[in-house]
Design a protein around this motif. Structure first.
Motif, PDB file in Angstrom:
ATOM      1  N   PRO A   1      -7.235  -2.533  -2.509  1.00 15.53           N
ATOM      2  CA  PRO A   1      -8.093  -0.556  -2.778  1.00 15.53           C
ATOM      3  C   PRO A   1      -7.114  -0.718  -1.650  1.00 15.53           C
TER       4      PRO A   1
ATOM      5  N   VAL B   1      -7.122  14.248  -7.089  1.00 12.53           N
ATOM      6  CA  VAL B   1      -7.458  12.664  -6.700  1.00 12.53           C
ATOM      7  C   VAL B   1      -7.699  12.470  -5.663  1.00 12.53           C
TER       8      VAL B   1
ATOM      9  N   ASP C   1      -1.603  -1.399  -7.633  1.00 11.36           N
ATOM     10  CA  ASP C   1      -2.617  -0.296  -7.878  1.00 11.36           C
ATOM     11  C   ASP C   1      -3.764  -0.807  -8.373  1.00 11.36           C
TER      12      ASP C   1
ATOM     13  N   ARG D   1     -10.725  11.522  -6.267  1.00 11.64           N
ATOM     14  CA  ARG D   1     -10.913   9.468  -6.195  1.00 11.64           C
ATOM     15  C   ARG D   1     -10.769   8.348  -6.070  1.00 11.64           C
ATOM     16  N   ASN D   2      -9.331   8.813  -5.107  1.00  7.16           N
ATOM     17  CA  ASN D   2      -8.817   7.844  -4.269  1.00  7.16           C
ATOM     18  C   ASN D   2     -10.291   7.327  -3.436  1.00  7.16           C
TER      19      ASN D   2
ATOM     20  N   ASP E   1      -2.879   6.541   0.087  1.00  6.78           N
ATOM     21  CA  ASP E   1      -2.743   7.518  -0.791  1.00  6.78           C
ATOM     22  C   ASP E   1      -4.104   9.016  -0.260  1.00  6.78           C
ATOM     23  N   ALA E   2      -4.739   7.865  -0.078  1.00 11.16           N
ATOM     24  CA  ALA E   2      -5.371   9.243   1.030  1.00 11.16           C
ATOM     25  C   ALA E   2      -5.310   9.584   2.353  1.00 11.16           C
TER      26      ALA E   2
ATOM     27  N   CYS F   1       0.878  -1.380  -0.149  1.00 15.72           N
ATOM     28  CA  CYS F   1      -0.401  -0.219   0.102  1.00 15.72           C
ATOM     29  C   CYS F   1       0.130   1.040   0.041  1.00 15.72           C
TER      30      CYS F   1
ATOM     31  N   ILE G   1     -12.743   5.704  -5.085  1.00 14.05           N
ATOM     32  CA  ILE G   1     -12.841   3.882  -5.363  1.00 14.05           C
ATOM     33  C   ILE G   1     -12.725   3.023  -3.979  1.00 14.05           C
ATOM     34  N   VAL G   2     -12.344   3.391  -2.988  1.00 11.39           N
ATOM     35  CA  VAL G   2     -12.002   3.051  -1.748  1.00 11.39           C
ATOM     36  C   VAL G   2     -14.018   2.429  -1.640  1.00 11.39           C
TER      37      VAL G   2
ATOM     38  N   SER H   1      -4.290   0.650  -1.145  1.00 14.24           N
ATOM     39  CA  SER H   1      -3.395   1.627  -1.210  1.00 14.24           C
ATOM     40  C   SER H   1      -4.133   3.240  -1.448  1.00 14.24           C
ATOM     41  N   TYR H   2      -5.408   3.026  -1.863  1.00 10.39           N
ATOM     42  CA  TYR H   2      -6.168   4.410  -2.365  1.00 10.39           C
ATOM     43  C   TYR H   2      -6.227   4.739  -1.359  1.00 10.39           C
TER      44      TYR H   2
END
Length: 244
Positions: free
Chosen positions: A196, A216, A193, A219-220, A202-203, A175, A223-224, A198-199
């Motif tokens: 989930p 961004v 990538d 978007r993250n 990132d967030a 992640c 996705i989650v 990982s996003y």
């Protein structure tokens, strides 16, 4: 889907949990205890603030995955779900009822952990506390949804626990917590990538470092949330009207 059937399942699960207050207390307190332990192990507010936001998502994700998968498996193996499926209730009603009940626990769990980290443990973030709370809650809900899904593929509680190194640990390693995802080899980066968590990390990292809510970040978070809904739908598809 029927809202009446969904909330009936929601109330039933909460009633069962109310009869086991020690388990509920442990479930809510565990991420906070882990954050306190991490703070004193690192013995530095600066180092703690660097790693804590990501772990605020990872700890509830892991705990909710384990609790949900084992609890749902128990209801599958004891025939509770099978008996419920003989009633005029849809599969999505059952699964989303479970998700609402465990999701409520996840919200309380995350709120306590985030509040203690910010108010007492010295966690410093640049972004909004509410954004941090929202992302960590989405992450805990993702763990809940994945736990509901994988419970269909286990026959015993021990097998359910065995899914942790299959589903959770690879996401934990890939992640970006230990090594930035961009610094990984292309194969590991590609695997990261599609995971989930990982996003979510990132967030959380972005919220810790910036007050900007940009495309961004949104978007993250989306996705989650979408991965959690997908896992719930797949979990509903695994429910059977009768035991094979």
């Amino acid at each position: 889907m029927s809202s009446t059937a969904t909330f009936a399942t929601f109330r039933r699960i909460l009633t069962q949990l109310r009869h086991d207050p020690r388990a509920v207390a442990l479930l809510i307190a565990m991420p906070t205890v882990l954050m306190v332990l991490l703070r004193f192990v690192l013995n530095s507010a600066q180092r703690f603030s660097g790693i804590a936001p990501a772990l605020l998502g990872i700890f509830p994700f892991t705990i909710m995955f384990l609790i949900t998968s084992i609890t749902t498996l128990r209801e599958r193996t004891t025939g509770t779900l099978e008996r419920l499926m003989t009633m005029p209730i849809g599969k999505l009603d059952l699964v989303f009822g479970y998700a609402l009940a465990f999701g409520l626990l996840a919200v309380v769990q995350v709120t306590v952990a985030v509040s203690v980290s910010l108010a007492w443990l010295g966690l410093a973030i640049t972004g909004s506390m509410w954004t941090l709370l929202l992302i960590t809650t989405l992450d805990a809900l993702l763990g809940t949804a994945l736990g509901l899904f994988v419970s269909a593929f286990a026959r015993t509680e021990f097998q359910a626990i065995q899914f942790m190194p299959v589903i959770v640990l690879p996401q934990f390693l890939l992640c970006g917590l230990f090594v930035p995802r961009g610094a990984m080899g292309w194969l590991l980066n590609a695997a990261s990538d599609v995971l989930p968590l990982s996003y979510a990390v990132d967030a959380l990292t972005q919220v810790a470092r910036s007050a900007e809510v940009d495309g961004v970040l949104l978007r993250n978070m989306l996705i989650v949330a979408c991965c959690a809904v997908l896992a719930l739908v797949l979990g509903a598809a695994t429910l059977r009207r009768r035991t094979p």
